[in-house]
Design a protein around this motif. Structure first.
Motif, mmCIF file in Angstrom:
data_model
loop_
_atom_site.group_PDB
_atom_site.id
_atom_site.type_symbol
_atom_site.label_atom_id
_atom_site.label_comp_id
_atom_site.label_asym_id
_atom_site.label_seq_id
_atom_site.Cartn_x
_atom_site.Cartn_y
_atom_site.Cartn_z
ATOM 1 N N UNK A 123 0.795 -1.392 0.235
ATOM 2 C CA UNK A 123 0.001 0.037 0.001
ATOM 3 C C UNK A 123 1.006 1.381 0.027
ATOM 4 N N UNK A 124 1.838 1.192 0.813
ATOM 5 C CA UNK A 124 3.054 2.200 0.800
ATOM 6 C C UNK A 124 3.363 2.401 -0.598
ATOM 7 N N UNK A 125 3.852 1.430 -1.325
ATOM 8 C CA UNK A 125 4.501 1.619 -2.593
ATOM 9 C C UNK A 125 3.139 2.159 -3.892
ATOM 10 N N UNK A 126 2.018 1.809 -3.520
ATOM 11 C CA UNK A 126 0.947 2.408 -4.203
ATOM 12 C C UNK A 126 0.892 3.944 -4.043
ATOM 13 N N UNK A 127 0.767 4.326 -2.773
ATOM 14 C CA UNK A 127 0.850 5.744 -2.477
ATOM 15 C C UNK A 127 2.066 6.435 -3.071
ATOM 16 N N UNK A 179 -3.192 1.202 9.456
ATOM 17 C CA UNK A 179 -1.796 1.268 10.341
ATOM 18 C C UNK A 179 -1.111 2.436 10.009
ATOM 19 N N UNK A 180 -1.180 3.247 10.818
ATOM 20 C CA UNK A 180 -0.709 4.774 10.831
ATOM 21 C C UNK A 180 0.762 4.552 10.839
ATOM 22 N N UNK A 226 4.848 7.328 3.702
ATOM 23 C CA UNK A 226 4.330 7.476 2.531
ATOM 24 C C UNK A 226 3.237 8.760 2.487
ATOM 25 N N UNK A 227 2.429 8.704 3.572
ATOM 26 C CA UNK A 227 1.506 9.801 3.531
ATOM 27 C C UNK A 227 2.161 11.098 3.808
ATOM 28 N N UNK A 228 3.114 11.189 4.508
ATOM 29 C CA UNK A 228 3.791 12.446 4.721
ATOM 30 C C UNK A 228 4.483 12.977 3.432
ATOM 31 N N UNK A 229 4.812 11.983 2.607
ATOM 32 C CA UNK A 229 5.619 12.425 1.202
ATOM 33 C C UNK A 229 4.710 12.946 0.519
ATOM 34 N N UNK A 230 3.196 12.425 0.741
ATOM 35 C CA UNK A 230 2.404 13.104 -0.416
ATOM 36 C C UNK A 230 2.020 14.350 0.175
ATOM 37 N N UNK A 264 0.168 17.934 -2.267
ATOM 38 C CA UNK A 264 -1.026 16.996 -2.827
ATOM 39 C C UNK A 264 -1.988 16.972 -1.786
ATOM 40 N N UNK A 265 -3.154 17.519 -1.870
ATOM 41 C CA UNK A 265 -4.386 17.531 -1.079
ATOM 42 C C UNK A 265 -4.559 15.950 -0.924
#
Length: 326
Positions: A87-91, A108-109, A115-119, A124-125
């Motif tokens: 999932x991280x790779x998809x993000x 799983x935070x 990955x979310x922090x990179x977005x 990116x919103x």
């Protein structure tokens, strides 16, 4: 069905923001304004649930419908299994493609945070859905659309207690999914307040026969008044397991089969978090954010549940479940 108070806010959002293609012209950040600008917008939805799953298929339907209604390109992606590395790779792939927005579930935070922090760092919103209400703001996301899971668990536990079920087996099919952990915890706390209790049983729904046997074995000595599953995929083996016992059955989430069981009295109720709205609303929100820099709820939670489907409402809900919107 009793709707959650937050749904009134969701309904208001749709009334204000849900214009169809060409019906509203705003300062779209990508590709101009109005219908032309929206045609250039792409929103990527990355979740931990496969589109073939009975629950996540409804989320995917909601996202696809919103994309069509808003005139934007929506791409739904998920790993083949519950896999946070995949999932991280998809993000990361979504970030590299620089979409107008990303919708993400956060089961799983700790695993998904980088990955979310990179977005977010890429500008990116991002709006989270389903799981992650407790960490969405901390991660810098614009909002969360979903059901507060602990509160939903407490509501389910209280309703079970009202039926006389004070000893409940909470069947957990994704141990490590924080949202599902919260459901069982809420159930336990509500039952404790009523003088009862619950036990968590971990299962692997890839093997439904084993799941059925594990539940049946737990019920063998009559220690439990009811079985509660945390998703509709576990409903069939659980319903088979309670046959011939004195235990009742209830579940989180809906399929046509679950609604049929409620209608027939084989299930006490289903907890409905309205997955269609979890797919639909964030797409609308991100489109309007790109055009107007507005976001409902001030970055908080837009609640889509919990509601309860009971014998009184199950027939109508079954019609909607067959259409893939419930």
């Amino acid at each position: 069905m009793t709707a959650a108070p937050g749904l009134r806010a969701a309904a208001s959002l749709l009334a204000v923001a849900g214009c169809v293609v060409g019906a509203c012209d705003g300062p779209a950040e990508q590709g101009g304004s109005g219908a032309e600008g929206r045609a250039a917008m792409r929103i990527v939805v990355v979740t931990h649930g496969q589109a073939a799953d009975p629950y996540w298929s409804v989320v995917a339907n909601g996202a696809a419908d919103a994309g069509r209604d808003m005139g934007v390109d929506v791409q739904y992606q998920a790993p083949a299994t519950f896999d946070m590395v995949a999932m991280s790779d998809l993000l990361d792939g979504a970030v590299a493609a620089a979409p107008a927005g990303i919708v993400v579930s956060i089961p799983d935070a700790a695993a998904l945070r980088p990955a979310i922090e990179r977005a977010v760092a890429a500008g990116i919103p991002v709006v989270s859905i389903n799981s992650g209400a407790d960490v969405s703001r901390d991660l810098g996301l614009l909002a969360h659309v979903g059901q507060p899971e602990y509160e939903a668990g407490r509501a389910a536990g209280a309703r079970l207690a009202e039926t006389g079920a004070l000893a409940v087996l909470c069947v957990h099919h994704e141990v490590g999914n924080a949202a599902l952990d919260d459901r069982c915890r809420g159930v336990a706390d509500a039952l404790a307040a009523a003088g009862g209790g619950s036990t968590v049983l971990g299962v692997d729904l890839a093997d439904p026969d084993d799941t059925e046997q594990r539940i049946r074995a737990a019920l063998a000595d009559g220690a439990y008044d009811a079985v509660l599953t945390l998703g509709p995929a576990g409903a069939a083996p659980a319903l088979a397991a309670v046959e011939g016992s004195d235990a009742g059955f209830a579940t989180f989430d809906l399929t046509d089969e679950v609604a049929a069981a409620v209608e027939a009295g084989r299930a006490l109720f289903a907890v409905d978090q309205q997955p269609y709205l979890q797919g639909y609303l964030p797409v609308v929100m991100l489109v309007k954010y790109a055009e107007t820099l507005t976001m409902p709820g001030g970055g908080g939670v837009v609640a889509t549940g919990p509601g309860f489907v009971t014998a009184e409402t199950a027939a109508r809900v079954r019609e909607l479940a067959r259409r893939g919107v419930r």
